[in-house]
Design a protein around this motif. Sequence first.
Motif, PDB file in Angstrom:
ATOM      1  N   ARG A 101       0.826  -1.208   0.000  1.00  0.00           N
ATOM      2  CA  ARG A 101       0.000   0.000   0.000  1.00  0.00           C
ATOM      3  C   ARG A 101       0.859   1.257   0.000  1.00  0.00           C
ATOM      4  N   ILE A 102       1.958   1.243   0.742  1.00  0.00           N
ATOM      5  CA  ILE A 102       2.867   2.397   0.754  1.00  0.00           C
ATOM      6  C   ILE A 102       3.415   2.650  -0.645  1.00  0.00           C
ATOM      7  N   GLY A 103       3.772   1.576  -1.341  1.00  0.00           N
ATOM      8  CA  GLY A 103       4.271   1.730  -2.713  1.00  0.00           C
ATOM      9  C   GLY A 103       3.225   2.321  -3.637  1.00  0.00           C
ATOM     10  N   GLU A 104       1.967   1.862  -3.517  1.00  0.00           N
ATOM     11  CA  GLU A 104       0.883   2.413  -4.348  1.00  0.00           C
ATOM     12  C   GLU A 104       0.654   3.882  -4.049  1.00  0.00           C
ATOM     13  N   LEU A 105       0.682   4.232  -2.751  1.00  0.00           N
ATOM     14  CA  LEU A 105       0.453   5.626  -2.360  1.00  0.00           C
ATOM     15  C   LEU A 105       1.546   6.541  -2.896  1.00  0.00           C
ATOM     16  N   GLU A 106       2.784   6.109  -2.802  1.00  0.00           N
ATOM     17  CA  GLU A 106       3.890   6.939  -3.293  1.00  0.00           C
ATOM     18  C   GLU A 106       3.798   7.142  -4.800  1.00  0.00           C
ATOM     19  N   ARG A 107       3.390   6.117  -5.504  1.00  0.00           N
ATOM     20  CA  ARG A 107       3.237   6.254  -6.962  1.00  0.00           C
ATOM     21  C   ARG A 107       2.091   7.204  -7.303  1.00  0.00           C
ATOM     22  N   GLU A 108       0.974   7.084  -6.581  1.00  0.00           N
ATOM     23  CA  GLU A 108      -0.167   7.955  -6.844  1.00  0.00           C
ATOM     24  C   GLU A 108       0.158   9.402  -6.500  1.00  0.00           C
ATOM     25  N   ILE A 109       0.896   9.607  -5.399  1.00  0.00           N
ATOM     26  CA  ILE A 109       1.310  10.966  -5.026  1.00  0.00           C
ATOM     27  C   ILE A 109       2.171  11.570  -6.122  1.00  0.00           C
ATOM     28  N   GLU A 110       3.102  10.783  -6.618  1.00  0.00           N
ATOM     29  CA  GLU A 110       3.985  11.263  -7.692  1.00  0.00           C
ATOM     30  C   GLU A 110       3.185  11.653  -8.935  1.00  0.00           C
ATOM     31  N   GLU A 111       2.186  10.828  -9.302  1.00  0.00           N
ATOM     32  CA  GLU A 111       1.366  11.115 -10.480  1.00  0.00           C
ATOM     33  C   GLU A 111       0.518  12.371 -10.275  1.00  0.00           C
ATOM     34  N   MET A 112      -0.061  12.515  -9.068  1.00  0.00           N
ATOM     35  CA  MET A 112      -0.883  13.683  -8.773  1.00  0.00           C
ATOM     36  C   MET A 112      -0.066  14.972  -8.792  1.00  0.00           C
ATOM     37  N   GLU A 113       1.122  14.908  -8.247  1.00  0.00           N
ATOM     38  CA  GLU A 113       2.006  16.077  -8.246  1.00  0.00           C
ATOM     39  C   GLU A 113       2.395  16.459  -9.671  1.00  0.00           C
ATOM     40  N   ALA A 114       2.638  15.449 -10.515  1.00  0.00           N
ATOM     41  CA  ALA A 114       2.957  15.719 -11.924  1.00  0.00           C
ATOM     42  C   ALA A 114       1.772  16.365 -12.636  1.00  0.00           C
ATOM     43  N   GLY A 171     -12.803  20.919 -16.351  1.00  0.00           N
ATOM     44  CA  GLY A 171     -13.151  21.745 -15.198  1.00  0.00           C
ATOM     45  C   GLY A 171     -13.797  20.995 -14.055  1.00  0.00           C
ATOM     46  N   LYS A 172     -13.841  19.675 -14.133  1.00  0.00           N
ATOM     47  CA  LYS A 172     -14.437  18.889 -13.055  1.00  0.00           C
ATOM     48  C   LYS A 172     -13.596  18.983 -11.788  1.00  0.00           C
ATOM     49  N   VAL A 173     -12.267  19.110 -11.986  1.00  0.00           N
ATOM     50  CA  VAL A 173     -11.330  19.264 -10.869  1.00  0.00           C
ATOM     51  C   VAL A 173     -10.403  20.427 -11.198  1.00  0.00           C
ATOM     52  N   THR A 174     -10.179  21.310 -10.207  1.00  0.00           N
ATOM     53  CA  THR A 174      -9.279  22.457 -10.438  1.00  0.00           C
ATOM     54  C   THR A 174      -7.839  22.104 -10.102  1.00  0.00           C
ATOM     55  N   ASP A 175      -7.631  21.363  -9.027  1.00  0.00           N
ATOM     56  CA  ASP A 175      -6.297  20.864  -8.686  1.00  0.00           C
ATOM     57  C   ASP A 175      -6.442  19.648  -7.772  1.00  0.00           C
ATOM     58  N   TYR A 176      -5.320  19.001  -7.525  1.00  0.00           N
ATOM     59  CA  TYR A 176      -5.338  17.777  -6.727  1.00  0.00           C
ATOM     60  C   TYR A 176      -4.629  17.957  -5.385  1.00  0.00           C
ATOM     61  N   SER A 177      -4.499  19.185  -4.923  1.00  0.00           N
ATOM     62  CA  SER A 177      -3.775  19.439  -3.676  1.00  0.00           C
ATOM     63  C   SER A 177      -4.428  18.738  -2.487  1.00  0.00           C
ATOM     64  N   ALA A 178      -5.767  18.758  -2.436  1.00  0.00           N
ATOM     65  CA  ALA A 178      -6.463  18.109  -1.320  1.00  0.00           C
ATOM     66  C   ALA A 178      -6.242  16.603  -1.358  1.00  0.00           C
ATOM     67  N   ARG A 179      -6.326  16.029  -2.557  1.00  0.00           N
ATOM     68  CA  ARG A 179      -6.119  14.588  -2.712  1.00  0.00           C
ATOM     69  C   ARG A 179      -4.690  14.212  -2.354  1.00  0.00           C
ATOM     70  N   ILE A 180      -3.723  15.048  -2.740  1.00  0.00           N
ATOM     71  CA  ILE A 180      -2.316  14.780  -2.426  1.00  0.00           C
ATOM     72  C   ILE A 180      -2.100  14.784  -0.912  1.00  0.00           C
ATOM     73  N   SER A 181      -2.748  15.708  -0.224  1.00  0.00           N
ATOM     74  CA  SER A 181      -2.615  15.776   1.233  1.00  0.00           C
ATOM     75  C   SER A 181      -3.171  14.526   1.900  1.00  0.00           C
ATOM     76  N   GLU A 182      -4.308  14.031   1.400  1.00  0.00           N
ATOM     77  CA  GLU A 182      -4.901  12.804   1.942  1.00  0.00           C
ATOM     78  C   GLU A 182      -3.969  11.611   1.753  1.00  0.00           C
ATOM     79  N   LEU A 183      -3.384  11.512   0.550  1.00  0.00           N
ATOM     80  CA  LEU A 183      -2.491  10.400   0.246  1.00  0.00           C
ATOM     81  C   LEU A 183      -1.240  10.448   1.112  1.00  0.00           C
ATOM     82  N   ARG A 184      -0.696  11.653   1.302  1.00  0.00           N
ATOM     83  CA  ARG A 184       0.515  11.791   2.122  1.00  0.00           C
ATOM     84  C   ARG A 184       0.231  11.403   3.574  1.00  0.00           C
ATOM     85  N   ALA A 185      -0.934  11.795   4.066  1.00  0.00           N
ATOM     86  CA  ALA A 185      -1.279  11.479   5.451  1.00  0.00           C
ATOM     87  C   ALA A 185      -1.387   9.972   5.654  1.00  0.00           C
TER      88      ALA A 185
END
Length: 434
Positions: A101-114, A171-185
Amino acid sequence: MKYLQRILLSLLGILILVFIGYQIFRGTTYSNVKTETAIYGTLWNTVSVKAAAVRDETLLSDSVPGGAIVSYTAPDGSHVPAGGAVATIYHSERELKNALRIGELEREIEEMEALDALKDTLTLTPQKYDEKISEELISLERLLANRDYAQLSSSKHALLSILNQKDIAIGKVTDYSARISELRAERDRLLAAAPENYETVYTEKAGFFISSADGFEDAFDYEHIRDVTIGDLDFDSIRAKPTGGAIGRICENAKWYLVFHANEDTATLLQMLAEQGDPVYLKVPCGRLTKVPADIVCVNRTSIESDAAVVLSCDYMNEALAALRFDEIEIELFSYSGVLVDQHSIHFANVEETVKKEDGSAETVLHQHVQGVYVVDGATMKFVQIFPQETINGYIVCRTDLREGDQLYTSRTIELYDEVITGGGTLYDGKLLE
């Protein structure tokens, strides 16, 4: 534009009706015979053998505590360097799940940040994103159909990335900052509960990794495989040896061998191919790679009329090839290309040939038992001679080019797209078709 589409659709409908009418006409015109179109193709002469895979293998041992779980990080058949990590040992299933799960989260965080970094540069229209989504879905479907599971994860992430890009573009999503914060937590919480370090298994030598040990690693002498005899190929008598808790093996040499017992006929064919320097092809279920070239190392036999112990060498490696040990293998020896004819359509007829003599007079010569087929020639059937190369899986591969020594007694030989008569009562040259 719509007017042009109507015209094209109308033309297509007319062509379909013409084709159907032609088929009905043919069926009515030639109702007294059955025909099959002669097509061009390539067929292979194959043999099936029980073979053993011989590799330069070193067992990879490690002490695994009771209840521990080994998670392999290197795919079977992949090349690893000396000192490369191939597995991680977890003390419980919960530890393994958390690590994955940690590996999946790190990959998703990287994709969201990109995605967040690119959100102001996305210029594709929603329609274009839909096209790319369709392409990825088709690619995913092909991977599943081909059982190419190794590529599924990357294909899935590519699809999710395009879906997320489309959400930003429309325009369905403006940014993924909130999602990135959830994943990091979530990641940080799992990291805090994880052990400080997991036990990692490293290789001492470079080579191809296989995540199993079967006890047959020393069944044959890799260095002296050319000396193998038929007596060495009693696979049922070979017993597995204890592997001492090995969690895998390393094949140091890229070249591996396939050894098997060949009967007299197969041995003769392989001997001829070896003298010509021609390869053979292994047919194994290897995902995208289904035909693997192999070289004939030796055909060991006591006489030209005896069976043989055969050794093939191959330097391809992947997950499916790495799993081979004692298996039924189909080997392609020769390929034949030409016009394919159903063997049941072959007939032998007497053909008269008019030959001019030296004095200018004509003489009729009768050639008996000429091999050929009957084809549709206008409203009649015509006997044409064939020059067969080989019969494979019920089809005869016929040459269409005349070579030195060929004697053609009919007006022509078989041609591509001839309508070959496969059935219909008594057949003879010139017979009317009903």
